[in-house]
Design a protein around this motif. Structure first.
Motif, mmCIF file in Angstrom:
data_model
loop_
_atom_site.group_PDB
_atom_site.id
_atom_site.type_symbol
_atom_site.label_atom_id
_atom_site.label_comp_id
_atom_site.label_asym_id
_atom_site.label_seq_id
_atom_site.Cartn_x
_atom_site.Cartn_y
_atom_site.Cartn_z
ATOM 1 N N GLU A 11 0.661 -0.706 0.569
ATOM 2 C CA GLU A 11 -0.033 0.178 0.135
ATOM 3 C C GLU A 11 1.153 0.767 -0.044
ATOM 4 O O GLU A 11 0.618 2.694 -0.094
ATOM 5 N N GLU B 17 3.565 0.935 -0.781
ATOM 6 C CA GLU B 17 4.843 1.759 -2.336
ATOM 7 C C GLU B 17 3.387 2.335 -3.575
ATOM 8 O O GLU B 17 4.178 3.117 -4.274
ATOM 9 N N THR B 18 2.611 1.550 -3.989
ATOM 10 C CA THR B 18 1.675 2.241 -4.612
ATOM 11 C C THR B 18 1.122 3.760 -4.274
ATOM 12 O O THR B 18 1.375 4.252 -4.873
ATOM 13 N N SER B 19 1.169 3.959 -2.923
ATOM 14 C CA SER B 19 1.177 5.596 -2.530
ATOM 15 C C SER B 19 2.134 6.050 -3.931
ATOM 16 O O SER B 19 1.902 7.214 -3.391
ATOM 17 N N ARG C 86 1.856 6.424 -6.683
ATOM 18 C CA ARG C 86 0.980 7.407 -7.459
ATOM 19 C C ARG C 86 1.640 9.151 -7.663
ATOM 20 O O ARG C 86 0.954 9.687 -8.334
ATOM 21 N N PRO D 122 2.350 1.965 -10.744
ATOM 22 C CA PRO D 122 2.108 1.440 -9.148
ATOM 23 C C PRO D 122 0.277 0.794 -9.973
ATOM 24 O O PRO D 122 -0.253 0.124 -9.044
ATOM 25 N N GLU D 123 0.171 1.440 -11.042
ATOM 26 C CA GLU D 123 -1.526 1.144 -11.328
ATOM 27 C C GLU D 123 -1.297 -0.963 -11.806
ATOM 28 O O GLU D 123 -2.026 -1.844 -12.091
ATOM 29 N N ARG E 139 5.018 -4.898 -7.793
ATOM 30 C CA ARG E 139 5.795 -4.531 -6.837
ATOM 31 C C ARG E 139 6.922 -4.409 -8.086
ATOM 32 O O ARG E 139 7.368 -5.036 -8.467
#
Length: 294
Positions: A44, A46-48, A51, A107-108, A112
């Motif tokens: 989470e 890493e995705t944030s 973005r 990230p989409e 990873r």
């Protein structure tokens, strides 16, 4: 999440310079120890961060993504210590690859960063090794690079490959057997210093018997032969294709040891203007160039 980010920010101050130069923390061991203390991001987080970097060009997010994956670079770089290059240099090149991966991270995609970054890290390390493993570059084509990074582990006990093993490696790596044999020779060879490595004046090094003028260098040999050809038979053939007046002007102007005649001297000899002699000379030279180039 806040605690992880806080730890990462504090550590980043100490490692800011280390990203560019692992040796800046004193020793490579100190660098590795500091890197291993950095927290690992959750999916989470890493995705944030990904973005934020993608949407806002947030350099702080990029920094945190890089720092959290420095341990990955250390791990990958350790796999290439057998090439005799400094561990710190391998890590530094790997860090460049990591930063390139972070810049391109999406990230989409549901992948990873660690999986995506390995390719970029290895690519930079491979490029560095190929350029620095030997003074003479040993791998330039795609097939040669594949062999360079696989042949060592595929050679049994480092022994010379027999015909059967050459064929087996060629099939496995999808390259020509000639490429396998050539790379084996390249990797088995060693560089020889032109000058002696000790202070003994009696040491017989290559510099003592190699020509310092390069007179036998292939290109110079060919140039010398071509020049001799032009000055001999080639020049005579070109002169023979000129009319008598043009030949006399070229010989008088260019083939005399005393510096040659002037345009005015030849003008008086032929009873024409100096400008006319220049025109004849120019046309004759052009014709001779065409003959010599044929």
């Amino acid at each position: 999440m806040k605690q992880a980010n806080s730890s990462l920010t504090v550590s980043s101050n100490a490692l800011a310079l280390a990203i560019a130069n692992p040796g800046s923390l004193g020793t490579i061991d100190a660098y590795i120890s500091a890197v291993n203390r950095l927290p690992v991001l959750t999916a989470e987080q890493e995705t944030s961060l990904g973005r934020r970097l993608r949407d806002n060009d947030d350099l702080g997010a990029a920094r945190e993504l890089v720092l959290s994956h420095l341990r990955l670079v250390v791990s990958v770089a350790r796999q290439y210590l057998g090439y005799g290059l400094p561990h710190a240099d391998l890590i530094q090149e790997g860090n460049v690859g990591l930063m390139k991966a972070v810049k391109r991270f999406d990230p989409e995609r549901g992948v990873r960063l660690v999986s995506f970054a390995v390719h970029w890290i290895k690519a930079e390390i491979h490029e560095y090794i190929v350029k620095n493993w030997r003074l003479v570059k040993v791998a330039t084509t795609k097939a040669q690079r594949k062999l360079f990074f696989n042949l060592r582990s595929m050679r049994p006990d480092g022994k010379t490959l027999d015909s059967q093993k050459v064929d087996e490696i060629a099939r496995e790596l999808n390259v020509r057997r000639e490429d396998v044999s050539e790379m084996e020779v390249r990797m088995s060879g060693r560089e020889l210093s032109l000058e002696s490595q000790d202070d003994d004046e009696d040491t017989y090094a290559p510099i003592a018997y190699l020509s310092d003028e390069g007179r036998q260098e292939p290109t110079r040999v060919l140039e010398r032969k071509a020049r001799e050809q032009l000055q001999g038979d080639g020049l005579n053939d070109a002169l023979d294709k000129l009319d008598a007046r043009s030949r006399r002007i070229i010989q008088a102007r260019w083939l005399q040891d005393d510096g040659g005649s002037t345009l005015h001297e030849l003008a008086d000899e032929f009873g024409v203007s100096a400008e006319r002699i220049r025109q004849i000379e120019s046309a004759a030279l052009k014709k001779m160039r065409g003959t010599l180039a044929a």
